[in-house]
Design an enzyme around this catalytic site. Structure first.
Site, mmCIF file in Angstrom:
data_model
loop_
_atom_site.group_PDB
_atom_site.id
_atom_site.type_symbol
_atom_site.label_atom_id
_atom_site.label_comp_id
_atom_site.label_asym_id
_atom_site.label_seq_id
_atom_site.Cartn_x
_atom_site.Cartn_y
_atom_site.Cartn_z
ATOM 1 C CB VAL A 204 -0.968 0.006 1.217
ATOM 2 C CG1 VAL A 204 -1.763 1.293 1.281
ATOM 3 C CG2 VAL A 204 -1.903 -1.193 1.159
ATOM 4 C CB CYS A 205 4.098 2.030 1.681
ATOM 5 S SG CYS A 205 3.713 1.449 3.341
ATOM 6 N N PRO A 206 3.731 2.303 -1.475
ATOM 7 C CG PRO A 206 4.285 0.615 -3.005
ATOM 8 C CD PRO A 206 4.030 0.870 -1.545
#
Length: 189
Positions: free
Chosen positions: A48-50
């Site tokens: 999810v972070c990118p």
């Protein structure tokens, strides 16, 4: 514990400056004198972070036009940030600074450290030029954030700072009416 209305605590950290590919030092003093968005996320080379950081990049020019600097923070090192920037299509687009917090100092200061995992939670903070937190959002690990909402929040925070005695109602947009809290408004909204 809420960070709203509190001055950020002292810190010093190494960071990867995505715009020029250099390592730099960032401190709490770096964040003073301008508006800032600080975006905490769990880990580099994740899922999810990118998507969140790339979405934040899409708002970066608009935020810069508002006088806002953007920083992302995870408990990874600045070296890992550079490696991720060099190897990820999404992260290679970033132009803002990625702060490494392996000591977990900054993450603890903002009260977004998941102690069991040793990772940052998904926290976003708007910080005014005095280093005071004006807005905060914290999401569960599986819920990605929408960076487009930051622009309106920053505009509202800047308006309230520049216009003491006025407040921005729900769904406020730049140029629309504000409220002046007084006895005359009690029970009439």
């Amino acid at each position: 514990m809420s960070q709203i209305g509190k001055e950020i605590l002292p810190f010093k950290a190494q960071a990867y400056n995505s715009s020029n590919g250099e390592f730099i030092e960032i401190t709490d003093e770096t964040l003073k004198g301008q508006w800032n968005v600080v975006c905490f996320y769990p880990a580099d080379f994740s899922f999810v972070c990118p998507t969140e950081l790339e979405d934040l990049q899409k708002q970066y020019a608009t935020l810069k036009d508002l006088g806002v600097e953007v920083y992302s923070v995870s408990t990874d090192t600045h070296f890992v940030h550079k490696a991720w920037h060099d190897h990820s299509d999404a992260i290679s687009t970033l132009e803002y600074t990625m702060i490494g917090d392996p000591s977990q100092t900054i993450t603890r200061n903002f009260d977004v450290l998941d102690e069991e995992e040793g990772l940052a939670q998904r926290g976003t903070f708007i910080i005014d030029p005095d280093g005071v937190v004006q807005a905060a959002e914290i999401n569960a690990d599986g819920i990605g954030r929408d960076a487009s909402t930051l622009v309106g929040k920053v505009k509202a925070a800047q308006y309230v700072r520049e216009n003491p005695g006025e407040v921005c109602p729900a769904n406020w947009e730049e140029g629309s009416e504000t409220l002046k809290p007084s006895l005359d408004l009690v029970g009439k909204i």
